[in-house]
Design an enzyme around this catalytic site. Structure first.
Site, PDB file in Angstrom:
ATOM      1  CB  CYS A  12       0.431 -47.621   7.555  1.00 47.78           C
ATOM      2  SG  CYS A  12       1.611 -47.013   8.788  1.00 47.78           S
ATOM      3  CB  CYS A  19       3.862 -49.434   7.837  1.00 46.74           C
ATOM      4  SG  CYS A  19       3.477 -49.264   9.601  1.00 46.74           S
TER       5      CYS A  19
END
Length: 175
Positions: A134, A137
């Site tokens: 991700c 993130c």
């Protein structure tokens, strides 16, 4: 079963993985991470990888080196990132940006009070986010870690843990 025992389960094709496991777990003090950060990160990763043998090996290595709150925070990081990494990876990858304007509506209160130092929890979360791929993130966790004056070496070590534990699991499956 400790890491040394786990390494014995890996085939001849895994010499580099075995060496990397040894290097990481026998040189914690040179990683730039505290014991809580190192073992909390390692635990959050094995909880994400969800393999009993590897989890047992890392839990045994961590035994007596961390308190129960670190283990609980590692579980919290693994479970929250299982949700966040899917949601925010979708937002990042979707070409339709209308979704990023909508409220997430996902409960993640544990991030505000994870039961360990905020920087430690961010390291756990960063490593899991890297494992789960991700980018959004990853960027968020790195920014937060840098604001908390966490060194580049410590950040890199958390990612090396993710890479090597993932390789160890793959090597075991191939053995």
């Amino acid at each position: 079963m400790a890491i040394a025992d786990y390494k014995q389960l890996l085939g001849d094709h895994s010499k580099d993985t075995k060496l990397n496991l040894s290097s990481l777990f026998s040189n914690v003090e040179q990683s730039g991470l505290t014991n809580d950060q190192f073992y909390g990160t390692a635990l959050s990763l094995v909880y994400t990888l969800s393999n009993d043998e590897l989890t047992q090996a890392v839990e045994e290595e961590a035994e007596g080196k961390i308190e129960e709150n670190v283990k609980t925070a590692a579980k919290t990081a693994a479970s929250l990132m299982a949700m966040n990494n899917v949601y925010y990876r979708f937002l990042h990858l979707s070409s339709d940006k209308q979704f990023s304007k909508l409220p997430a509506g996902l409960r993640m209160n544990a991030m505000a009070n994870p039961g360990v130092d905020k920087a430690d929890f961010e390291l756990f979360s960063l490593a899991v986010s890297a494992l789960n791929g991700c980018g959004m993130c990853i960027d968020s966790h790195v920014q937060t870690l840098l604001k908390h004056d966490v060194s580049a070496q410590a950040i890199q070590s958390s990612i090396k843990l993710a890479a090597v534990l993932n390789a160890a699991l793959t090597a075991r499956k191939l053995s």
